[in-house]
Every structure is written in C-alpha cells, then in structure tokens.
Motif scaffolding. Structure first.
Motif, PDB file in Angstrom:
ATOM      1  N   VAL A 151       0.851  -1.194   0.000  1.00 43.36           N
ATOM      2  CA  VAL A 151       0.000   0.000   0.000  1.00 43.36           C
ATOM      3  C   VAL A 151       0.884   1.240   0.000  1.00 43.36           C
ATOM      4  O   VAL A 151       0.673   2.166  -0.794  1.00 43.36           O
TER       5      VAL A 151
ATOM      6  N   ARG B 166       2.454   1.976  -3.404  1.00 47.36           N
ATOM      7  CA  ARG B 166       1.489   2.487  -4.381  1.00 47.36           C
ATOM      8  C   ARG B 166       1.102   3.935  -4.077  1.00 47.36           C
ATOM      9  O   ARG B 166       1.062   4.776  -4.962  1.00 47.36           O
ATOM     10  N   VAL B 167       0.797   4.198  -2.783  1.00 48.51           N
ATOM     11  CA  VAL B 167       0.337   5.539  -2.414  1.00 48.51           C
ATOM     12  C   VAL B 167       1.435   6.562  -2.675  1.00 48.51           C
ATOM     13  O   VAL B 167       1.192   7.635  -3.224  1.00 48.51           O
TER      14      VAL B 167
ATOM     15  N   ILE C  31      -6.383   6.673 -10.588  1.00 51.11           N
ATOM     16  CA  ILE C  31      -6.330   6.351  -9.151  1.00 51.11           C
ATOM     17  C   ILE C  31      -7.239   5.161  -8.855  1.00 51.11           C
ATOM     18  O   ILE C  31      -6.850   4.215  -8.176  1.00 51.11           O
ATOM     19  N   VAL C  32      -8.456   5.207  -9.414  1.00 48.11           N
ATOM     20  CA  VAL C  32      -9.396   4.108  -9.155  1.00 48.11           C
ATOM     21  C   VAL C  32      -8.798   2.788  -9.650  1.00 48.11           C
ATOM     22  O   VAL C  32      -8.819   1.769  -8.951  1.00 48.11           O
TER      23      VAL C  32
ATOM     24  N   VAL D  93      -6.064   1.663  -7.356  1.00 42.72           N
ATOM     25  CA  VAL D  93      -6.586   1.160  -6.074  1.00 42.72           C
ATOM     26  C   VAL D  93      -7.212  -0.230  -6.259  1.00 42.72           C
ATOM     27  O   VAL D  93      -7.010  -1.134  -5.446  1.00 42.72           O
TER      28      VAL D  93
ATOM     29  N   LEU E 259      -4.531  -2.677  -6.528  1.00 38.91           N
ATOM     30  CA  LEU E 259      -3.962  -2.859  -5.193  1.00 38.91           C
ATOM     31  C   LEU E 259      -4.825  -3.828  -4.382  1.00 38.91           C
ATOM     32  O   LEU E 259      -4.327  -4.738  -3.720  1.00 38.91           O
ATOM     33  N   ALA E 260      -6.158  -3.626  -4.476  1.00 35.64           N
ATOM     34  CA  ALA E 260      -7.073  -4.495  -3.730  1.00 35.64           C
ATOM     35  C   ALA E 260      -6.880  -5.949  -4.158  1.00 35.64           C
ATOM     36  O   ALA E 260      -6.818  -6.858  -3.328  1.00 35.64           O
TER      37      ALA E 260
END
Ligand code: ADP
Length: 555
Positions: free
Chosen positions: A248, A251-252, A292-293, A296, A299-300
């Motif tokens: 996380v 990525r962030v 971004i979506v 994310v 990432l999920a």
C-alpha cells in the motif's frame, strides 16, 4: 506520565524500536530498487541544473523555462541544483567512503549557505553586492539581476540541511531529514496546483520572480530522493516491507510523487487553441481519478492475492504438522512391530520346524505317541516363549520411564489437537473441544500423552468418516472426574463397536482396518496411560459411536 507521552511520541517517529521491529520485514529487492530510484533522482537534479545553466550561457530559453508566460529557473537556482544533486549522489552508497561523505557534506553546507544568503537578501539584511560577489565567483555575474525566489531559497536551505542530516547517519537525524523532505514535497503540491489552476499567487513572489515549474519539479525529485536514499532507516521504512502495508505504501507514494507534478505540467504543455487551460485541466483531473481508481482496484486484488497465498501457506504448514504427527505415530508403531517381528521370528521358525518334523513322522508311520511327543512339546515350549516375548515387550513399553514434567492440561490437549485439526478438516469432521476451567496441572510426559490423544482422535476420525458427513462429530472433553483425576473423553458419532471388538480392542494386533491398520495404537496407548498411573477404557454400542476415556492422576 509526561515521560510516557514523550516516549510514545518519540517511539512513533524516531525510536529504533520501529527499525528493529520491522527489520525482518525489509525486502532486499525493494530496497535496492528504491535506492536506485534515489540515485536516479540525484542524477536528474544534476542534469536539470546543468541543462538550465547551458540554457543561460548559450541563450537557449527552452532549457530554463517552460513558456515565456511563466517564471524562469534562475542561474543561481541551477547552480544550487548542481550542489544538491551532487550531494545526494555522493551520499548514495549505504556506507560512503569518508572522502565521499566529506565532499557530500561540503556541497550540502554550500547549499544551505546559498539558500540562507538569498533569504537574507529578501529580508534586507544582506547588501546586494554580497550576492553579486557570489555570482561573480560562480561566473554568473552577467545574470546576477535574475534572482531566485524566496520559496526556492527556503526549499534549498531545507533540502540541503536534510542532506547534511542524512550524511550523519544517526537514526534520529535520518528521520528528521526524511520528514523535512516529505513536508517540502507536500508544500510543493500547492505550487503545482497553482500552475494547474493558473493561480500565480501560489508560485510568484513579486513581478516575474517565482518558483518555476522546472525548479518545483527539481525539488520534488530531490525530496523523494532524500526520503529514498536511506528509506530503510527511518519512518518511511514501511515502503520496503514485503507485507501488505509495504505494498500500500509503495502504491500511495507513487501516486503522491507523480500526480501533483503531472497536474502542474500537463496544462502548461498542452495549452492549445482548441481547449482552454481550465478545460484541459478538467480532462486531466478526470483521467487522474480514473487512474487512481484503477490503481486502487489493482492494489485491492494484489492484497487479496497476498492473503490467499498466506492462507495457503498456513494450510500447507497445518497439513505438514498433521503429516508429521502421523509419521511419528507410524514410526513408533513401526519400530515396535519390527522389534516384535524380529523377536518372534526365532520361536516361529522353531515351531514350523517341529511341526514339519511331526508331519514327517506321521507320514512315515512312525508316529507312536512317544516319538511324536518330543516335537509337540517343542512346539508348546516355543509358543510359550513367543507369548512371553509379546508380554515382555508390552511390559517394556509400560515400564519405560516417562519423561514427566508439570504441564497445563489445557495446553496439553490443545497442543495435541492442533496437530490433528487439519486431518479432521480434511474429512469434514467438526472437532469440538470442551475444557472445564478448574483443570489442574498434571505431571506427565507431554509427548506421550499427546500421542495417546492423537491416536484416539485419529481412530475417531477414521470411525466417523464411514458415516454420512452431516452426522460426523468428535467432542473432546476435559474435566476433573468424581475421583479427583483429570479425565479426557473422546466422544465420536462413528460406527461404534460390538461386544467382541470392544473386549479385544486394547490387545496388540487387533484391527479392522485391513492393510491400513496395525492394531498396535490402542495397546500402546493403554500402556502409556497405565505407566502414568491412569486408566484407558472404551464405552460403545454398534452404530452408536464410541467414547474413549483416559484418566491422569493429579499431583
Ligand atoms: P489401528 O488404528 O491401526 O487399527 P488401534 O489399536 O488404534 O489400531 O485400533 C484398533 C481397532 O479398534 C481399530 O482397527 C478399530 O476397529 C477399533 N477402533 C478404535 N477406535 C475406534 C472408534 N472410535 N470407533 C470404532 N472402532 C474403533
């Protein structure tokens, strides 16, 4: 209380506790990758400075400004980038040589001084000729009128100070350096948004003096370079963790590092007749939301995958433990069986010889009762010897001194069941554990008693796996019985036993499992329980399941 609070605060940001706690989580390949990025950041900043200086010296404006409407990167700023980028590059290796470190420190200190001088000049504390003198030393006297903005000067002072702190290699100072760099990078977001929205108040100081897009980008790169140069040593070490948190964080940070500069740059570059600046900026913002979506969601999925892998690994290790327990059981039994086979071989061979001698006598018609008596007596003697051997072996097991220690019954039973939980799950058998609170500690050989429990529960699993899955259940109950002993009942809903099997089930070599069983487990279990001063028995009806119970005396 005050001390405690301070400690907590220190723990959060500075303490080496963080470092030792996560040291084992650091993943070498991520660390090397992030160090390389930091190196790249140092080189980029040096190149940025060099190219802007070339632009100034050879009058190539494209190299020091993005467009004629926007502020330029002044020559003094370009020189300072050479200092800062150079310092970052020199401090790169984990253990720079003393000379390399010293040169890096000189560059960092020079950066601090240049930044401080520019700030002082804005505060009217510094006569102009000092800066001009400085510019002439650098061969930039021609451009001494083009001043760096105060934003730029503050950013230089902070980043150069950060670099100096990094070079001192103290965990606390590395942390301070990283935080200063991080906060500067965050402050730059305002400048990028100023460019994105054409709000010059955010990037201009007076007239056309301001922080150019090139300069702001240089600082953003420098800031991330400082954070990553010793990423494993400070608060941001979470970025090199190989766990979910690391994923996380990486990525962030990537989003944070890329998006603000993009927002600042693209509208300025894409300025066209078709779309206004604001329209381009809106399209860009929409594209970024989409990006971004997507990031994310990816990432999920990655986190989900990680979790799956972890549970697979846990299942594999449970299976491994079960296999191990099974192997230990088989080994003990196998050893006993081969021991017995070896011992029994002799009397059995002798019996066979006597029997064939008797047959020969009968066939040859010489089987008078006197002649045949001798081999028959031999057979009898050897048979008695064989049964003695078996008795001795059982005695041996029973008398083997258990290695007793005082153990908590709760831990003992739980520890045993953990080993067989996976096996129960494999056959879809609910394994319930009911333990009374008042169980006392017992003096036992924990391994042996676990062996008993494992054997009985394994038999129960075998028994229930023959019936419909919805009726399968095993309850392990532990309590203090009326006699004051610890009693463990293993109650199953399996096929149960008839009277005949029940009477012989603790004898050696009694099995109904054909080649899969050896019929030694329960006889061994009884020997073990009795050597502990307890009892092992069974209650069962055909079709009604079975309850194996054993006791262990307390104290
Ligand atoms: P093995 O498991 O190798 O057969 P054991 O001595 O452990 O040897 O068990 C002997 C026999 O006792 C088993 O073959 C089985 O017939 C019977 N038995 C043991 N436990 C149970 C049970 N819970 N329900 C029904 N029969 C059982």
């Amino acid at each position: 209380m005050a001390v405690l609070k301070r400690n907590n605060w220190r723990t959060l940001f500075f303490s080496e506790y963080w470092l030792t706690k996560v040291e084992n989580m650091v993943r070498g390949e991520y660390l090397r990758f992030l160090h390389r990025l930091s190196c790249l950041a140092g080189m980029t900043v040096v190149l940025l400075g060099v190219s802007a200086l070339i632009g100034w010296v050879f009058d190539l404006p494209a190299l020091y400004r993005v467009s004629a409407r926007l502020p330029v990167m002044p020559p003094m700023t370009a020189v300072s980038f050479l200092f800062a980028g150079g310092a970052l590059l020199l401090l790169q290796p984990e253990q720079p040589s003393p000379l390399r470190r010293a040169v890096g420190q000189v560059l960092a200190v020079s950066g601090i001084l240049i930044g401080a001088l520019i700030i002082l000049s804005y505060l009217h504390e510094l006569p102009d000729h000092i800066l001009q003198q400085l510019a002439s030393w650098m061969g930039l006297v021609k451009f001494s009128a083009i001043k760096s903005s105060p934003h730029t000067a503050v950013a230089f002072t902070l980043t150069s100070l950060g670099m100096l702190f990094l070079s001192l290699e103290r965990p606390t100072l590395v942390n301070v350096a990283q935080w200063m760099a991080f906060l500067s990078v965050m402050a730059l977001v305002v400048i990028f948004f100023g460019y994105a929205h054409e709000e010059s108040i955010f990037y201009l100081f007076t007239g056309d003096i301001g922080m150019s897009l090139l300069t702001a980008s240089g600082f953003a790169v420098l800031g991330w370079g400082i954070i990553l140069a010793r990423v494993e040593k400070g608060f941001f070490h979470i970025m090199v963790s190989d766990r979910a948190g690391g994923l996380v964080a990486r990525r962030v940070m990537l989003l944070m590092a890329l998006f603000p500069p993009m927002l600042g740059w693209l509208p300025s570059l894409m300025h066209s007749a078709v779309f206004t600046h604001t329209q381009i900026e809106s399209i860009l913002a929409a594209a970024m939301v989409l990006a971004i979506v997507l990031i994310v969601i990816r990432l999920a999925y990655q986190l989900d995958d990680q979790e799956n892998l972890r549970s697979q690994a846990e299942e594999a290790s449970r299976q491994h433990q079960t296999d191990l327990a099974h192997m230990v059981r088989l080994n003990t039994m196998g050893e006993m069986a081969s021991g017995m086979a070896h011992e029994l071989n002799q009397p059995l061979t002798a019996m066979a010889n006597y029997a064939s001698a008797s047959l020969r006598l009968i066939k040859s018609g010489e089987s008078s009762s006197a002649r045949i008596q001798e081999p028959l007596q031999g057979i009898l003697k050897q048979a008695v010897r064989a049964s003695e051997i078996i008795r001795h072996l059982r005695e041996f097991v029973r008398k083997q001194q258990p290695n007793k220690t005082r153990v908590d019954v709760y831990d003992l039973i739980q520890g045993g069941l953990v080993l067989i939980k996976g096996e129960a799950a494999r056959y879809e058998v609910p394994l319930l554990l009911e333990l009374d609170d008042n169980l006392s500690d017992v003096d036992v050989d924990a391994i042996q008693i676990e062996q008993v429990l494992l054997n009985i529960v394994q038999n129960a699993i075998d028994a229930v796996s023959n019936i419909e899955s919805y009726r399968r259940q095993i309850v392990v109950r532990g309590y203090l019985n009326a006699g004051g002993d610890v009693q463990v009942d293993v109650i199953d809903t399996g096929q149960g036993m008839d009277e005949e099997l029940k009477a012989r089930v603790f004898d050696a070599f009694v099995t109904t499992k054909g080649a899969k069983g050896m019929g030694i487990g329960l006889s061994l279990c009884r020997s073990i329980v009795e050597s502990h001063g307890g009892r092992l028995w069974v209650e069962s009806e055909p079709g009604q399941g079975a309850t194996f119970s054993f006791t262990l005396p307390v104290g």
